[in-house]
Scaffold this motif. Sequence first.
Motif, PDB file in Angstrom:
ATOM      1  N   PHE A   1       0.865  -1.211   0.307  1.00 14.60           N
ATOM      2  CA  PHE A   1       0.042   0.094   0.278  1.00 14.60           C
ATOM      3  C   PHE A   1       1.032   1.122   0.255  1.00 14.60           C
ATOM      4  CE2 PHE A   1      -1.885   3.414   2.394  1.00 14.60           C
ATOM      5  CZ  PHE A   1      -3.269   3.195   1.744  1.00 14.60           C
ATOM      6  N   ALA A   2       2.148   1.598   0.692  1.00 15.50           N
ATOM      7  CA  ALA A   2       2.737   2.174   1.272  1.00 15.50           C
ATOM      8  C   ALA A   2       3.536   2.758  -0.385  1.00 15.50           C
ATOM      9  CB  ALA A   2       4.102   2.453   1.638  1.00 15.50           C
ATOM     10  N   LEU A   3       4.115   1.375  -1.609  1.00 17.79           N
ATOM     11  CA  LEU A   3       4.722   1.752  -2.287  1.00 17.79           C
ATOM     12  C   LEU A   3       3.393   2.385  -3.585  1.00 17.79           C
ATOM     13  CD1 LEU A   3       6.803   0.416  -4.504  1.00 17.79           C
ATOM     14  CD2 LEU A   3       5.770  -1.653  -4.335  1.00 17.79           C
ATOM     15  N   VAL A   4       2.214   1.671  -3.721  1.00 15.10           N
ATOM     16  CA  VAL A   4       1.405   2.559  -4.418  1.00 15.10           C
ATOM     17  C   VAL A   4       1.412   3.845  -4.311  1.00 15.10           C
ATOM     18  CG1 VAL A   4      -1.230   2.391  -5.274  1.00 15.10           C
ATOM     19  CG2 VAL A   4      -0.283   0.300  -4.487  1.00 15.10           C
ATOM     20  N   ILE A   5       1.309   4.388  -2.751  1.00 18.97           N
ATOM     21  CA  ILE A   5       1.685   5.752  -2.540  1.00 18.97           C
ATOM     22  C   ILE A   5       2.850   6.896  -2.618  1.00 18.97           C
ATOM     23  CG2 ILE A   5       1.413   8.061  -1.054  1.00 18.97           C
ATOM     24  CD1 ILE A   5      -0.061   5.727   0.959  1.00 18.97           C
ATOM     25  N   VAL A   6       4.066   5.688  -2.918  1.00 15.86           N
ATOM     26  CA  VAL A   6       4.840   6.283  -3.707  1.00 15.86           C
ATOM     27  C   VAL A   6       4.890   6.424  -4.389  1.00 15.86           C
ATOM     28  CG1 VAL A   6       7.156   6.090  -3.979  1.00 15.86           C
ATOM     29  CG2 VAL A   6       6.478   5.178  -1.299  1.00 15.86           C
ATOM     30  N   ILE A   7       4.691   5.600  -5.680  1.00 13.84           N
ATOM     31  CA  ILE A   7       4.196   5.846  -7.133  1.00 13.84           C
ATOM     32  C   ILE A   7       3.355   6.847  -7.513  1.00 13.84           C
ATOM     33  CG2 ILE A   7       3.197   4.122  -9.282  1.00 13.84           C
ATOM     34  CD1 ILE A   7       4.601   1.786  -7.907  1.00 13.84           C
ATOM     35  N   TYR A   8       2.098   6.697  -6.685  1.00 15.60           N
ATOM     36  CA  TYR A   8       1.545   8.330  -7.231  1.00 15.60           C
ATOM     37  C   TYR A   8       2.205   9.031  -6.792  1.00 15.60           C
ATOM     38  CZ  TYR A   8      -2.592  11.062  -6.542  1.00 15.60           C
ATOM     39  OH  TYR A   8      -3.117  12.203  -6.007  1.00 15.60           O
ATOM     40  N   SER A   9       2.534   9.632  -5.913  1.00 15.02           N
ATOM     41  CA  SER A   9       3.263  10.559  -5.832  1.00 15.02           C
ATOM     42  C   SER A   9       4.330  11.017  -6.867  1.00 15.02           C
ATOM     43  CB  SER A   9       3.811  10.251  -4.499  1.00 15.02           C
ATOM     44  OG  SER A   9       2.892  10.296  -3.373  1.00 15.02           O
ATOM     45  N   ILE A  10       4.969  10.391  -7.018  1.00 18.09           N
ATOM     46  CA  ILE A  10       5.532  10.342  -8.262  1.00 18.09           C
ATOM     47  C   ILE A  10       5.151  10.479  -9.695  1.00 18.09           C
ATOM     48  CG2 ILE A  10       7.486   9.452  -9.558  1.00 18.09           C
ATOM     49  CD1 ILE A  10       8.590   7.535  -7.054  1.00 18.09           C
ATOM     50  N   ILE A  11       3.983  10.457  -9.669  1.00 17.07           N
ATOM     51  CA  ILE A  11       3.470  10.983 -11.002  1.00 17.07           C
ATOM     52  C   ILE A  11       2.729  11.922 -10.673  1.00 17.07           C
ATOM     53  CG2 ILE A  11       1.792  10.302 -12.768  1.00 17.07           C
ATOM     54  CD1 ILE A  11       1.672   7.183 -11.885  1.00 17.07           C
ATOM     55  N   ARG A  12       2.394  12.317  -9.626  1.00 17.91           N
ATOM     56  CA  ARG A  12       1.741  13.306  -9.556  1.00 17.91           C
ATOM     57  C   ARG A  12       2.767  15.066  -9.380  1.00 17.91           C
ATOM     58  NH1 ARG A  12      -3.197  15.321  -9.377  1.00 17.91           N
ATOM     59  NH2 ARG A  12      -2.690  16.698  -7.342  1.00 17.91           N
ATOM     60  N   LEU A  13       3.853  14.274  -8.701  1.00 19.60           N
ATOM     61  CA  LEU A  13       5.327  14.973  -9.233  1.00 19.60           C
ATOM     62  C   LEU A  13       5.448  15.844 -10.371  1.00 19.60           C
ATOM     63  CD1 LEU A  13       7.317  16.377  -7.653  1.00 19.60           C
ATOM     64  CD2 LEU A  13       8.853  15.068  -7.635  1.00 19.60           C
ATOM     65  N   LYS A  14       5.534  14.666 -11.953  1.00 25.50           N
ATOM     66  CA  LYS A  14       6.351  14.940 -12.397  1.00 25.50           C
ATOM     67  C   LYS A  14       5.230  16.014 -13.497  1.00 25.50           C
ATOM     68  CE  LYS A  14       9.284  11.005 -13.214  1.00 25.50           C
ATOM     69  NZ  LYS A  14       8.979   9.811 -14.694  1.00 25.50           N
ATOM     70  N   LYS A  15       3.543  15.786 -13.046  1.00 27.28           N
ATOM     71  CA  LYS A  15       2.836  16.431 -13.761  1.00 27.28           C
ATOM     72  C   LYS A  15       2.474  17.658 -13.259  1.00 27.28           C
ATOM     73  CE  LYS A  15      -2.520  15.892 -14.293  1.00 27.28           C
ATOM     74  NZ  LYS A  15      -3.611  15.590 -14.150  1.00 27.28           N
ATOM     75  N   PHE A  16       3.541  18.292 -12.195  1.00 27.71           N
ATOM     76  CA  PHE A  16       2.931  19.880 -11.917  1.00 27.71           C
ATOM     77  C   PHE A  16       4.211  20.219 -11.345  1.00 27.71           C
ATOM     78  CE2 PHE A  16      -0.633  17.566 -11.280  1.00 27.71           C
ATOM     79  CZ  PHE A  16      -1.581  18.387 -11.634  1.00 27.71           C
ATOM     80  N   SER A  17       5.248  19.114 -12.015  1.00 24.73           N
ATOM     81  CA  SER A  17       6.663  19.569 -11.988  1.00 24.73           C
ATOM     82  C   SER A  17       6.617  21.472 -13.275  1.00 24.73           C
ATOM     83  CB  SER A  17       7.539  18.652 -11.462  1.00 24.73           C
ATOM     84  OG  SER A  17       7.632  17.761 -13.006  1.00 24.73           O
TER      85      SER A  17
END
Length: 378
Positions: free
Chosen positions: A362-378
């Motif tokens: 579950f924590a891994l899923v959150i990490v992946i989601y956060s990385i995707i969101r960071l790339k989208k808004f960076s």
Amino acid sequence: MNTTPLSKLGSLSILFIASLTIMVGTVVAPGLMSISKNLGVPNYATWLMTIPSLGVVIISFFSSRFIEKFGYYKAMIVGLIFYGFFGVIGMFLHGFLLVFLDRFLLGAMTGIILVSVNGLISEFFQGKQRLKMIALQAIAIELGGVLILGTSGVLSTIHWNYPFLIYLFAWIFLVFLLLFIPNPNKKASNKENEEEFTNIKSSIKEVLLYVVSSMFLFFIGIIVLPTYLPFYDMAEDEIGYLLAFISFIAIIAAGTIPKLTSKLKERNVLIIAFSFYMISHFIFFSTSNTIFFIIAGVFHGSAFGLTIPLLNHMTIERSSSKKLSKNLALYTMMVFLGQFLSSFMEFIPVSRAYIFLITSIFALVIVIYSIIRLKKFS
């Protein structure tokens, strides 16, 4: 912001009061099995720690209106009075209904206290000073956890009901409130320009999702380890020391937040923290060695120390004064919803070790989601 300066004793008093929020469940953690047996709820041991969270979640729907009407200061007075009462009376109760009703009401008072603490911090501090104070608040909470867990572990070995006396610190801190913290006498303002906050409603929702996820992952460790580690011949006081060690690590991590956020984006800090959760839970799953349990504790405490103070600050920064009490109530609700949801992991038909494997994924899923969101808004 309130123009009355807050003295060092006033700031210290806020930090003392904040430490009560971790006390609500963890007071009974080291002696959980013996306490639940003597209270007549041996089959619902972990619920002694999580039912207060349900009280916070449900009452949070109503507490924001109560706080808006009477202000953070008066609400805190009410919360402290009844927190001490519902806390200590628990040692005299017996049976499912009375015990869990008391724990529910104790949780309700905890919610009022936490919202009021954060509200007073928002009144007396701004910007970097606010983030620093929130970091100190997290340190105070975790330092309280270190002292409470260690003390509770020792007290529970003397007599099962002695840990309940710790709840009476609420009345001592009430005296500190009245002596050292001035009443801001300020209600939420409706005059503030709301336009600058309209574009971050989705951001608030995302912050709250991070809050509930972090608390869920953290509390899995707090409620599962006391019933998991005895299989590896750990005594109650040793479990208390390990949990206290986790809180001590969280103190160190929280102290790094002001400098860390000045160098990294907030989302980067969250990615690091949830990666730590992933690592700690995987180690808890895969080892039976005490040394590795301690290493996992380092990652577990670091993850908690980096997330909750930062998310607290992010909630305040993304709230107008009109929405602040409501958003703080939602933040508080998510903190304790995460705790409450963690108790349901026991109903999954797997061993306690595999619970940690599931939550690591579950924590891994959150990490992946956060990385995707960071790339989208960076």
